[in-house]
Design an enzyme around this catalytic site. Structure first.
Site, PDB file in Angstrom:
ATOM      1  N   LYS A  44      49.173  15.919  60.341  1.00 42.72           N
ATOM      2  CA  LYS A  44      49.383  15.060  59.324  1.00 42.72           C
ATOM      3  C   LYS A  44      49.080  15.382  58.175  1.00 42.72           C
ATOM      4  O   LYS A  44      49.512  14.822  57.124  1.00 42.72           O
ATOM      5  CB  LYS A  44      49.049  13.572  59.901  1.00 42.72           C
ATOM      6  CG  LYS A  44      49.296  13.088  61.055  1.00 42.72           C
ATOM      7  CD  LYS A  44      48.229  12.062  61.599  1.00 42.72           C
ATOM      8  CE  LYS A  44      47.839  12.224  62.901  1.00 42.72           C
ATOM      9  NZ  LYS A  44      46.871  11.289  63.382  1.00 42.72           N
ATOM     10  N   GLU A 100      51.409  23.556  54.289  1.00 44.61           N
ATOM     11  CA  GLU A 100      49.997  23.171  54.910  1.00 44.61           C
ATOM     12  C   GLU A 100      49.120  22.796  54.072  1.00 44.61           C
ATOM     13  O   GLU A 100      49.265  23.173  52.724  1.00 44.61           O
ATOM     14  CB  GLU A 100      49.458  24.514  55.600  1.00 44.61           C
ATOM     15  CG  GLU A 100      48.442  24.476  56.518  1.00 44.61           C
ATOM     16  CD  GLU A 100      48.238  23.504  57.827  1.00 44.61           C
ATOM     17  OE1 GLU A 100      48.439  22.277  57.493  1.00 44.61           O
ATOM     18  OE2 GLU A 100      47.990  23.944  58.901  1.00 44.61           O
ATOM     19  N   ASP A 104      42.231  27.824  56.814  1.00 41.57           N
ATOM     20  CA  ASP A 104      40.960  27.822  57.212  1.00 41.57           C
ATOM     21  C   ASP A 104      40.626  29.082  58.177  1.00 41.57           C
ATOM     22  O   ASP A 104      40.785  30.085  57.462  1.00 41.57           O
ATOM     23  CB  ASP A 104      40.363  26.595  58.034  1.00 41.57           C
ATOM     24  CG  ASP A 104      38.898  26.193  58.068  1.00 41.57           C
ATOM     25  OD1 ASP A 104      38.124  26.955  57.267  1.00 41.57           O
ATOM     26  OD2 ASP A 104      38.447  25.799  59.052  1.00 41.57           O
ATOM     27  N   PHE A 154      33.523  21.384  53.912  1.00 41.00           N
ATOM     28  CA  PHE A 154      34.582  20.655  54.471  1.00 41.00           C
ATOM     29  C   PHE A 154      34.921  19.627  53.381  1.00 41.00           C
ATOM     30  O   PHE A 154      34.044  18.731  53.102  1.00 41.00           O
ATOM     31  CB  PHE A 154      33.796  20.145  55.685  1.00 41.00           C
ATOM     32  CG  PHE A 154      34.979  19.366  56.704  1.00 41.00           C
ATOM     33  CD1 PHE A 154      35.619  20.109  57.431  1.00 41.00           C
ATOM     34  CD2 PHE A 154      35.122  18.007  56.595  1.00 41.00           C
ATOM     35  CE1 PHE A 154      36.719  19.728  58.273  1.00 41.00           C
ATOM     36  CE2 PHE A 154      36.140  17.454  57.268  1.00 41.00           C
ATOM     37  CZ  PHE A 154      36.718  18.317  58.167  1.00 41.00           C
TER      38      PHE A 154
HETATM   39  P1  IMP Z   1      42.728  26.740  61.128  1.00 40.26           P
HETATM   40  O1  IMP Z   1      43.780  26.854  62.172  1.00 40.26           O
HETATM   41  O2  IMP Z   1      41.078  26.986  61.169  1.00 40.26           O
HETATM   42  O3  IMP Z   1      43.398  27.458  59.583  1.00 40.26           O
HETATM   43  O4  IMP Z   1      42.623  24.964  60.502  1.00 40.26           O
HETATM   44  C1  IMP Z   1      43.505  24.759  59.505  1.00 40.26           C
HETATM   45  C2  IMP Z   1      43.518  22.984  59.904  1.00 40.26           C
HETATM   46  O5  IMP Z   1      42.162  22.642  59.989  1.00 40.26           O
HETATM   47  C3  IMP Z   1      43.941  22.179  58.662  1.00 40.26           C
HETATM   48  O6  IMP Z   1      45.228  22.152  58.717  1.00 40.26           O
HETATM   49  C4  IMP Z   1      43.096  21.183  58.653  1.00 40.26           C
HETATM   50  O7  IMP Z   1      43.959  19.976  59.601  1.00 40.26           O
HETATM   51  C5  IMP Z   1      41.751  21.599  59.449  1.00 40.26           C
HETATM   52  N1  IMP Z   1      40.715  21.614  58.463  1.00 40.26           N
HETATM   53  C6  IMP Z   1      40.311  23.047  58.229  1.00 40.26           C
HETATM   54  N2  IMP Z   1      39.471  22.954  57.086  1.00 40.26           N
HETATM   55  C7  IMP Z   1      39.214  21.526  56.606  1.00 40.26           C
HETATM   56  C8  IMP Z   1      38.586  20.814  55.625  1.00 40.26           C
HETATM   57  O8  IMP Z   1      37.813  21.243  54.932  1.00 40.26           O
HETATM   58  N3  IMP Z   1      38.693  19.471  55.709  1.00 40.26           N
HETATM   59  C9  IMP Z   1      39.704  18.655  56.653  1.00 40.26           C
HETATM   60  N4  IMP Z   1      40.401  19.428  57.541  1.00 40.26           N
HETATM   61  C10 IMP Z   1      40.341  20.979  57.557  1.00 40.26           C
END
Ligand code: IMP
Ligand code: MG
Length: 181
Positions: A44, A100, A104, A154
């Protein structure tokens, strides 16, 4: 009591966000002239960004959404990605631009990239509002359009959540640490 009381620091104001989104929209408009653009928002978190960005793209294009789960209610990636809602569109013949909220570890997008490339899009690129390169666990995963590079903090707001809250902030903030530690 206001949700703003939970925010320790504002990282990007509403005005800063608008400037970034408008710049990205102009760039995408240039790059996708004459192409068959399909914006794919990842639910979302990307909805606010997607809604703003698409209005800065001056091209005929379509939109679709996918929902994945990887985080649960934690601030750390679980490394597992599940498809909760698939695309309604057959992407073959489309220039797919994935939208996106934040890149992260890169696990979510690496998984999606591999899944979508099996569906033969004409091209596939990634647009993310935020990038936290320090946290990357999938080294070859790079976004083609990045709104802002941020340190390993975060963040919440502008679609981004903590435990499903704070998506409705119209700025990007850092949560008070006592709320998630
Ligand atoms: P990844 O698979 O670790 O790259 O995660 C990406 C997803 O993690 C994003 O689409 C977010 O939903 C969540 N996410 C990563 N970092 C943050 C943050 O700092 N705040 C809120 N959601 C995050
Ligand atoms: Mg999330």
């Amino acid at each position: 009591m206001s949700i703003h009381d939970d925010i320790q620091e504002v990282l990007f104001s509403k005005a800063q966000i608008e400037e970034i989104v408008s710049k990205l929209g102009k760039q995408i408009t240039e790059d996708y002239k004459g192409k068959n653009l399909l914006l794919v928002g990842i639910l979302k978190g990307s909805i606010v960004f997607m809604a703003d960005l698409m209005r800065h793209i001056d091209l005929k294009c379509k939109i679709d959404f996918m929902a994945l789960s990887s985080y649960g209610d934690s601030t750390e990636s679980s490394g597992r990605v599940r498809v909760l809602k698939d695309l309604n569109t057959d992407v073959s013949g489309y220039d797919v631009l994935l939208i996106e909220d934040i890149l992260d570890s890169g696990r979510t997008l690496a998984h999606l990239r591999d899944m979508l490339s099996l569906c033969n899009p004409k091209s596939f690129k990634i647009c993310t509002f935020f990038d936290k390169p320090e946290r990357r666990a999938v080294p070859d995963l790079k976004a083609d359009y990045v709104g802002a590079i941020i340190p390993d903090k975060f963040i919440v707001g502008y679609g981004l959540d903590y435990a499903e809250y704070y998506r409705n902030l119209n700025y990007i903030g850092v949560l008070k640490p006592e709320l998630y530690q």
